[in-house]
Design a protein around this motif. Structure first.
Motif, mmCIF file in Angstrom:
data_model
loop_
_atom_site.group_PDB
_atom_site.id
_atom_site.type_symbol
_atom_site.label_atom_id
_atom_site.label_comp_id
_atom_site.label_asym_id
_atom_site.label_seq_id
_atom_site.Cartn_x
_atom_site.Cartn_y
_atom_site.Cartn_z
ATOM 1 N N LYS A 110 0.816 -1.322 0.000
ATOM 2 C CA LYS A 110 0.109 0.064 -0.002
ATOM 3 C C LYS A 110 0.935 1.258 0.063
ATOM 4 O O LYS A 110 0.460 2.403 0.107
ATOM 5 N N TYR A 111 2.328 1.241 0.373
ATOM 6 C CA TYR A 111 3.100 2.350 0.192
ATOM 7 C C TYR A 111 3.669 2.678 -1.160
ATOM 8 O O TYR A 111 4.448 3.277 -1.297
ATOM 9 N N ARG A 112 3.200 2.061 -2.423
ATOM 10 C CA ARG A 112 3.642 2.055 -3.665
ATOM 11 C C ARG A 112 3.826 3.513 -4.023
ATOM 12 O O ARG A 112 4.416 3.996 -4.614
ATOM 13 N N ASP A 113 2.528 4.456 -3.637
ATOM 14 C CA ASP A 113 2.729 5.872 -3.998
ATOM 15 C C ASP A 113 3.265 6.533 -2.864
ATOM 16 O O ASP A 113 2.802 7.200 -2.082
ATOM 17 N N ASN A 156 -4.157 6.750 -1.813
ATOM 18 C CA ASN A 156 -5.151 7.077 -2.652
ATOM 19 C C ASN A 156 -6.460 7.117 -2.513
ATOM 20 O O ASN A 156 -7.227 7.918 -3.129
ATOM 21 N N ARG A 157 -7.008 6.002 -1.743
ATOM 22 C CA ARG A 157 -8.366 6.062 -1.556
ATOM 23 C C ARG A 157 -8.828 6.964 -0.950
ATOM 24 O O ARG A 157 -10.417 7.831 -1.254
ATOM 25 N N TYR A 158 -8.378 7.752 0.042
ATOM 26 C CA TYR A 158 -8.920 8.820 0.663
ATOM 27 C C TYR A 158 -8.099 10.079 0.471
ATOM 28 O O TYR A 158 -8.269 10.963 1.209
ATOM 29 N N ASN A 159 -7.400 10.289 -0.740
ATOM 30 C CA ASN A 159 -6.593 11.341 -1.014
ATOM 31 C C ASN A 159 -5.770 12.167 0.046
ATOM 32 O O ASN A 159 -5.925 13.341 0.496
ATOM 33 N N LYS A 210 -4.364 15.818 -3.822
ATOM 34 C CA LYS A 210 -4.789 15.361 -5.380
ATOM 35 C C LYS A 210 -3.517 14.440 -5.841
ATOM 36 O O LYS A 210 -4.112 13.328 -6.505
ATOM 37 N N LYS A 211 -2.130 14.885 -5.753
ATOM 38 C CA LYS A 211 -1.505 13.948 -6.140
ATOM 39 C C LYS A 211 -0.039 14.371 -5.666
ATOM 40 O O LYS A 211 0.347 15.420 -5.200
ATOM 41 N N ILE A 212 0.867 13.210 -5.755
ATOM 42 C CA ILE A 212 2.524 13.754 -5.295
ATOM 43 C C ILE A 212 3.065 13.160 -6.662
ATOM 44 O O ILE A 212 3.054 12.050 -7.181
ATOM 45 N N ASN A 213 3.853 13.995 -7.163
ATOM 46 C CA ASN A 213 4.574 13.410 -8.410
ATOM 47 C C ASN A 213 5.988 14.076 -8.411
ATOM 48 O O ASN A 213 6.224 15.150 -7.906
ATOM 49 N N ASN A 214 6.979 13.343 -9.097
ATOM 50 C CA ASN A 214 8.211 13.794 -9.275
ATOM 51 C C ASN A 214 9.012 13.951 -7.807
ATOM 52 O O ASN A 214 9.978 14.618 -7.795
ATOM 53 N N ASN A 215 8.492 13.359 -6.916
ATOM 54 C CA ASN A 215 8.965 13.179 -5.406
ATOM 55 C C ASN A 215 10.269 12.508 -5.480
ATOM 56 O O ASN A 215 10.152 11.303 -6.531
ATOM 57 N N GLY A 216 11.300 12.513 -4.894
ATOM 58 C CA GLY A 216 12.189 11.613 -4.824
ATOM 59 C C GLY A 216 13.445 12.283 -4.503
ATOM 60 O O GLY A 216 13.850 13.345 -3.758
ATOM 61 N N LEU A 217 14.587 11.128 -4.373
ATOM 62 C CA LEU A 217 15.774 11.445 -3.830
ATOM 63 C C LEU A 217 16.799 11.466 -4.906
ATOM 64 O O LEU A 217 17.123 10.476 -5.783
ATOM 65 N N ASN A 218 17.487 12.760 -4.928
ATOM 66 C CA ASN A 218 18.608 12.724 -5.982
ATOM 67 C C ASN A 218 19.881 12.747 -5.037
ATOM 68 O O ASN A 218 20.322 13.545 -4.672
#
Length: 177
Positions: free
Chosen positions: A79-82, A103-106, A137-145
């Motif tokens: 469930k942690y894939r996002d 995702n289910r509850y945003n 709504k979304k999390i996108n392009n997050n990450g570790l550089n």
């Protein structure tokens, strides 16, 4: 003969003029109330987003290490894939901290795994869950550089009328594994 009064036509015209004035005043008041509500919603959304960014930033700064999310076994099947692409290690409190979007509850949740001494960490170790933010709504392009030692946070939060984007790059001062 002197008539001191209004004719029926004058009365009808006066009522029509007053009606138009009242409608205009009502429209202006309605627009004012709507603008106030929109402003309050935007302010509330900005506060929620700023809280999320500050919370994550604070824990990254307090952490003793950052772990690449790909080092967590079965993370992309859980469930942690996002997730945000990293896990914070806090050696002082002997725990790992993971942020992810439900995702289910945003909403954004914070999960912790504790007392993993000498073991390889896996998705099932994360047990404690706290809700950190709603209406995400979304999390996108997050990450570790890893190369630049930067964590990228990109969060979009929705209110009734719009979506507000929050972006922050956090410089990582601790070790990256």
């Amino acid at each position: 003969m002197n008539n001191y009064g209004f004719t029926f036509i004058e009365l009808i015209i006066s009522i029509a003029i007053l009606s138009i004035i009242f409608v205009l005043i009502g429209t202006v008041l309605d627009l004012g109330f709507e603008a106030t509500e929109n402003g309050e919603q935007t302010l509330n959304t900005l506060q929620r987003g700023q809280y999320l960014i500050n919370k994550i930033t604070s824990e990254v700064r307090e952490g003793s290490g950052i772990l690449d999310i790909n080092k967590i076994k079965d993370i992309n099947k859980s469930k942690y894939r996002d997730n945000f692409g990293f896990v914070i290690l806090n050696q002082e409190k002997e725990k790992f901290i993971l942020y992810y979007r439900e995702n289910r509850y945003n909403r954004i949740k914070r999960a912790t795994a504790e007392n993993i001494k000498g073991k390889s960490i896996k998705a099932s170790n994360f047990l404690g869950h706290n809700i950190i933010g709603n209406y995400v709504k979304k999390i996108n392009n997050n990450g570790l550089n890893k190369e630049n030692k930067i964590i990228n946070l990109r969060i979009s939060i929705k209110n009734k009328r719009s979506i507000i984007n929050f972006n922050k790059d956090i410089s990582v001062q601790c070790s990256i594994k």
